[in-house]
Design an enzyme around this catalytic site. Structure first.
Site, PDB file in Angstrom:
ATOM      1  N   THR A 210      38.974  21.512  66.796  1.00 46.71           N
ATOM      2  CA  THR A 210      39.846  21.901  68.119  1.00 46.71           C
ATOM      3  C   THR A 210      39.660  20.906  69.044  1.00 46.71           C
ATOM      4  O   THR A 210      38.717  20.124  68.795  1.00 46.71           O
ATOM      5  CB  THR A 210      39.312  23.148  68.655  1.00 46.71           C
ATOM      6  OG1 THR A 210      39.327  24.391  67.871  1.00 46.71           O
ATOM      7  CG2 THR A 210      40.004  23.716  70.214  1.00 46.71           C
ATOM      8  N   ARG A 238      45.516  35.910  63.328  1.00 47.59           N
ATOM      9  CA  ARG A 238      44.381  35.751  63.801  1.00 47.59           C
ATOM     10  C   ARG A 238      44.352  34.564  65.006  1.00 47.59           C
ATOM     11  O   ARG A 238      44.983  33.636  65.202  1.00 47.59           O
ATOM     12  CB  ARG A 238      43.291  34.947  62.882  1.00 47.59           C
ATOM     13  CG  ARG A 238      41.814  34.715  63.339  1.00 47.59           C
ATOM     14  CD  ARG A 238      41.754  33.521  63.795  1.00 47.59           C
ATOM     15  NE  ARG A 238      40.326  33.078  64.034  1.00 47.59           N
ATOM     16  CZ  ARG A 238      39.853  31.856  64.597  1.00 47.59           C
ATOM     17  NH1 ARG A 238      40.735  30.871  64.811  1.00 47.59           N
ATOM     18  NH2 ARG A 238      38.635  31.633  64.836  1.00 47.59           N
ATOM     19  N   VAL A 239      43.736  35.056  66.318  1.00 48.16           N
ATOM     20  CA  VAL A 239      43.536  34.379  67.332  1.00 48.16           C
ATOM     21  C   VAL A 239      42.271  34.044  67.503  1.00 48.16           C
ATOM     22  O   VAL A 239      41.258  34.666  67.414  1.00 48.16           O
ATOM     23  CB  VAL A 239      44.347  35.158  68.672  1.00 48.16           C
ATOM     24  CG1 VAL A 239      44.070  34.101  69.805  1.00 48.16           C
ATOM     25  CG2 VAL A 239      45.646  35.580  68.538  1.00 48.16           C
ATOM     26  N   GLY A 240      42.109  32.593  67.811  1.00 48.86           N
ATOM     27  CA  GLY A 240      40.508  32.190  68.317  1.00 48.86           C
ATOM     28  C   GLY A 240      40.428  32.091  69.617  1.00 48.86           C
ATOM     29  O   GLY A 240      40.794  32.801  70.353  1.00 48.86           O
ATOM     30  N   ASP A 241      39.262  31.400  69.988  1.00 45.63           N
ATOM     31  CA  ASP A 241      38.861  31.420  71.277  1.00 45.63           C
ATOM     32  C   ASP A 241      39.719  30.537  72.109  1.00 45.63           C
ATOM     33  O   ASP A 241      39.800  30.627  73.565  1.00 45.63           O
ATOM     34  CB  ASP A 241      37.431  30.770  71.339  1.00 45.63           C
ATOM     35  CG  ASP A 241      37.351  29.648  70.880  1.00 45.63           C
ATOM     36  OD1 ASP A 241      37.892  29.249  69.799  1.00 45.63           O
ATOM     37  OD2 ASP A 241      36.394  28.821  71.304  1.00 45.63           O
ATOM     38  N   THR A 261      34.602  24.258  71.260  1.00 44.77           N
ATOM     39  CA  THR A 261      34.964  24.073  70.054  1.00 44.77           C
ATOM     40  C   THR A 261      34.069  24.794  68.922  1.00 44.77           C
ATOM     41  O   THR A 261      32.910  25.047  69.314  1.00 44.77           O
ATOM     42  CB  THR A 261      35.402  22.634  69.679  1.00 44.77           C
ATOM     43  OG1 THR A 261      33.961  22.094  69.782  1.00 44.77           O
ATOM     44  CG2 THR A 261      36.157  22.040  70.740  1.00 44.77           C
ATOM     45  N   GLY A 262      34.522  24.896  67.809  1.00 41.87           N
ATOM     46  CA  GLY A 262      33.904  25.562  66.535  1.00 41.87           C
ATOM     47  C   GLY A 262      34.388  27.282  66.456  1.00 41.87           C
ATOM     48  O   GLY A 262      35.351  27.362  66.767  1.00 41.87           O
ATOM     49  N   GLY A 264      35.477  30.375  66.653  1.00 39.70           N
ATOM     50  CA  GLY A 264      35.906  30.774  67.773  1.00 39.70           C
ATOM     51  C   GLY A 264      35.452  32.499  68.032  1.00 39.70           C
ATOM     52  O   GLY A 264      35.314  32.934  69.199  1.00 39.70           O
TER      53      GLY A 264
HETATM   54  N1  GLY Z   1      37.663  27.183  68.097  1.00 38.93           N
HETATM   55  C1  GLY Z   1      38.632  27.278  67.316  1.00 38.93           C
HETATM   56  C2  GLY Z   1      38.921  28.443  66.673  1.00 38.93           C
HETATM   57  O1  GLY Z   1      38.090  29.274  66.436  1.00 38.93           O
HETATM   58  O2  GLY Z   1      40.157  28.969  66.586  1.00 38.93           O
END
Ligand code: GLY
Length: 358
Positions: A210, A238-241, A261-262, A264
């Site tokens: 990210t 799927r939605v990340g952070d 980042t990483g 989520g």
């Molecule tokens: N940090 C990005 C995600 O997990 O989508």
């Protein structure tokens, strides 16, 4: 520059506030404070994840030209969104399990405390700029999927194919190796035809990668953005952070900004960026705040399949934080990761993240 509330940043009364705000969950600050590069910096600054050196320089130049920090960071990450070689963001990003690139992004403007975000947006190369449009032109915060795409097209963003040959080949290799029970032949089982090149061998690229970018200008005003193609080969939808305000990114113009980042899922479940900003408000330095969030994530990782033989999380998360007065820092759950900074000392450069685990 706005006067900084020194009592707040020096942590006067911070311990009591920490207990009240987090229900006693705030990790104790170390008795002996370790110094980190960035603690002592004051004045305008741009920080980013390791892939954000160019983003820092662009955002800095835009701020020097008078741009708002929120607009400046969106322009900065736009370079990486358009870079087909970065497989974690925008064009060239790795697709979902159906081979479709779905992007997430958010942005926050400190002075107005307004946020904008898009999630699962397809065929639009610059989701952070669309998120900025949501911020500036609507009463909403988060648009998703088809609605986000329609909104982008209405605002003149071109519809484009974001799946590069490199990313499509990576996805095909992932698909062939995903299960021994499907009808795809694994890479080592495939039928080779004379004169026809087989797919590249070696590791199949995989990323939670990210880009986050946060900035403070000479008036002490902040802006931040996070943009991503998210988890490689994810379940569609799927939605990340990254587009979740308070998880992948957060700004409080009275305190500072933070981003992640990483993995989520881990960041969402600890509201990572919101927590980092609150920790800075309680008196932690940016690096201490990042480390405290990561230790919290570590302690709340209960699933055994997410821990390695040494009982460390088997995934990574990096946090980045920027204080209103220009102090900055970055930290990572598992070491060996850089973050990027452009500060008053010169062009953007890499610095090593402080680490919870080596
Ligand atoms: N940090 C990005 C995600 O997990 O989508």
């Amino acid at each position: 520059m706005n006067t900084i509330d020194r009592r707040r940043f020096l942590g006067v009364g911070a311990v009591g506030a920490g207990v009240a705000l987090t229900g006693g969950l705030a990790p104790a600050r170390p008795a002996r404070r370790e110094a980190h590069e960035g603690d002592g910096h004051r004045g305008p600054c741009v920080i980013s994840s390791g892939n954000g050196v160019r983003a820092c320089d662009r955002a800095w130049e835009r701020m020097q030209a008078g741009a708002d920090p929120a607009a400046a960071v969106v322009e900065g990450v736009g370079i990486v969104e358009a870079d087909e070689n970065d497989m974690s963001v925008g064009y060239g990003g790795l697709p979902n399990e159906l081979g479709v690139v779905q992007l997430d992004a958010s942005v926050m403007h400190g002075p107005s405390h307004k946020a904008g975000a898009v999630a699962c947006i397809e065929n639009i190369k610059h989701p952070a700029a669309v998120a900025l449009k949501v911020l500036t032109d609507t009463d909403h915060v988060l648009l998703v999927g088809e609605g986000a795409k329609r909104f982008a097209i209405q605002h003149g963003f071109p519809e484009e194919n974001l799946l590069t040959e490199k990313a499509r080949n990576a996805w095909l290799r992932w698909k062939r190796n995903a299960s021994p029970e499907d009808d795809w032949l694994d890479s080592d089982q495939g039928i080779e035809l004379k004169g026809q090149q087989q797919g590249a061998a070696g590791e199949i690229p995989f990323t939670y990668g990210t880009i986050h970018c946060g900035a403070v200008d000479g008036d002490g005003d902040l802006g931040a953005t996070t943009t991503t193609s998210g988890l490689s080969y994810k379940i569609p939808g799927r939605v990340g952070d990254s587009p979740i305000i308070g998880a992948g990114m957060y700004v409080d113009n009275e305190v500072g900004s933070a981003g992640a980042t990483g993995r989520g899922e881990a960041v969402i479940q600890s509201c990572g960026s919101f927590m980092a900003v609150r920790f800075m408000e309680q008196g932690m330095t940016p690096t201490e705040a990042c480390l405290a969030v990561l230790r919290h994530i570590d302690s709340r990782t209960k699933r055994k399949d997410l821990r390695d033989a040494q009982n460390r999380p088997n995934f990574n998360v990096a946090m980045y934080a920027l204080r209103k007065d220009g102090a900055y820092g970055g930290a990572v759950l598992r070491g060996g990761v850089n973050f990027s900074v452009r500060d008053t000392t010169g062009p953007a450069r890499h610095l090593k993240c402080a680490a919870v685990h080596a």
